[in-house]
Write a protein that holds these residues in place. Structure first.
Motif, short mmCIF file in Angstrom:
data_model
loop_
_atom_site.label_atom_id
_atom_site.label_comp_id
_atom_site.label_asym_id
_atom_site.label_seq_id
_atom_site.Cartn_x
_atom_site.Cartn_y
_atom_site.Cartn_z
N ASP A 21 -4.47 87.86 -26.61
CA ASP A 21 -3.66 86.91 -26.70
C ASP A 21 -3.45 86.81 -28.25
N MET A 22 -2.92 87.84 -28.98
CA MET A 22 -2.74 87.89 -30.27
C MET A 22 -1.03 87.28 -30.68
N ASP A 23 -0.50 87.10 -29.26
CA ASP A 23 0.66 86.41 -29.51
C ASP A 23 1.07 85.09 -29.15
N VAL A 24 -0.20 84.32 -29.05
CA VAL A 24 0.01 82.74 -28.73
C VAL A 24 -0.45 81.88 -29.69
N VAL A 25 0.37 80.92 -29.67
CA VAL A 25 0.09 79.82 -30.77
C VAL A 25 -0.22 78.63 -29.85
N HIS A 26 -1.38 78.23 -30.17
CA HIS A 26 -1.67 76.87 -29.28
C HIS A 26 -1.40 75.64 -30.24
N ILE A 27 -0.95 74.94 -29.39
CA ILE A 27 -0.51 73.49 -29.95
C ILE A 27 -1.19 72.37 -29.35
N ASP A 28 -1.70 71.25 -30.01
CA ASP A 28 -2.43 70.27 -29.40
C ASP A 28 -2.20 69.06 -30.30
N GLU A 29 -2.35 67.89 -29.81
CA GLU A 29 -2.61 66.67 -30.37
C GLU A 29 -3.69 65.78 -30.26
N PHE A 65 -1.97 63.51 -34.77
CA PHE A 65 -1.84 64.62 -35.51
C PHE A 65 -1.47 65.77 -34.37
N LEU A 66 -0.38 66.60 -34.80
CA LEU A 66 -0.07 67.83 -34.02
C LEU A 66 -0.73 68.80 -34.73
N SER A 67 -1.36 69.72 -34.05
CA SER A 67 -1.82 71.16 -34.80
C SER A 67 -1.51 72.25 -34.11
N ALA A 68 -1.23 73.43 -34.88
CA ALA A 68 -0.45 74.61 -34.36
C ALA A 68 -1.48 75.62 -34.77
N TYR A 125 9.28 67.34 -33.43
CA TYR A 125 8.20 68.00 -34.21
C TYR A 125 8.19 69.46 -33.88
N LEU A 126 8.42 69.94 -32.73
CA LEU A 126 8.31 71.26 -32.60
C LEU A 126 9.52 71.97 -33.36
N VAL A 127 10.63 71.44 -33.07
CA VAL A 127 11.89 71.88 -33.76
C VAL A 127 11.95 72.01 -35.34
N LYS A 128 11.36 70.78 -35.86
CA LYS A 128 11.56 70.32 -37.16
C LYS A 128 10.50 70.92 -38.03
N TYR A 129 9.16 71.04 -37.37
CA TYR A 129 8.00 71.45 -38.23
C TYR A 129 7.56 72.78 -37.57
N VAL A 130 6.92 73.00 -36.34
CA VAL A 130 6.20 73.72 -35.71
C VAL A 130 7.14 75.23 -35.72
N LEU A 131 8.26 75.29 -35.18
CA LEU A 131 9.00 76.59 -35.28
C LEU A 131 9.12 77.06 -36.76
N PRO A 132 9.50 76.46 -37.85
CA PRO A 132 9.90 76.91 -39.08
C PRO A 132 8.52 77.31 -39.44
N ALA A 133 7.44 76.62 -39.16
CA ALA A 133 6.02 77.19 -39.83
C ALA A 133 5.51 78.48 -39.19
#
Length: 191
Positions: A21-29, A65-68, A125-133
């Motif tokens: 799973d080196m290609d997975v980004v986990h997000i959670d609140e 908080f949202l973390s990735a 938040y996914l489009v504005k913060y997570v994807l660019p990060a």
């Protein structure tokens, strides 16, 4: 499912192994209280106690908080080349003050924790913060591979085929896809 296909046999999978799973980004609140009713602090004689305020101790404000994050990567010598930390963002919004106080005028803009988090806020938040990060911090060696953003099955999360998310994820030639967290399946062995 995150099991290696070659480790599962038609006879029940004697020794199933998980993918890297080196290609997975986990997000959670996660919700946090801004302060506690009582809190012990050890201060030196030169330190002042921090200023804490809330309207009432039975109505302490919460903030989400949202973390990735992803798996860290190491080179052949054991040096960390990617720490896996994508980012942490607070769900906040700018609102105008309804009343005048000693701290601000009526109508002044102030940053407040978001009262509710719905699909629209989650998409924003996914489009504005997570994807660019992700695009900024992802290792260059894996840049052209498919990246999966894994979320849990909460009602406030967007669907994997959300058009705005897919459009922003593909911008710049990236292949980023949204997936749900797999359901828990119990594997039992009989002897």
């Amino acid at each position: 499912m995150h099991l290696e296909p070659c480790s599962i046999t038609s006879l029940g999978g004697i020794n199933p192994t998980f993918r890297a799973d080196m290609d997975v980004v986990h997000i959670d609140e996660k919700w946090f209280y801004r302060t506690r009713n009582t809190q012990n602090m050890y201060l030196s004689h030169r330190e002042e106690a921090p200023h804490r305020e809330c309207k009432n101790k039975s109505h302490i404000q919460k903030i989400m908080f949202l973390s990735a994050m992803a798996r860290p990567r190491y080179d052949a010598q054991g040096n960390c080349v990617f720490d896996g930390k994508i980012g942490v963002w607070a769900y906040t919004e700018w609102v105008q003050a309804k009343k005048r106080s000693q701290n601000r005028l009526r109508g002044a803009w102030e940053l407040k924790p978001a009262d509710t988090v719905d699909k629209e806020k989650s998409r924003e938040y996914l489009v504005k913060y997570v994807l660019p990060a992700i695009k900024e911090k992802w290792p260059e060696s894996d840049r052209w591979n498919t990246i999966y953003v894994q979320q849990d099955n909460a009602k406030t999360h967007i669907k994997p085929d959300d058009p705005l998310f897919l459009q922003e994820a593909a911008r710049g030639g990236w292949d980023i896809r949204m997936i749900y967290q797999p359901h828990l399946i119990l594997l039992t062995q009989t002897y």
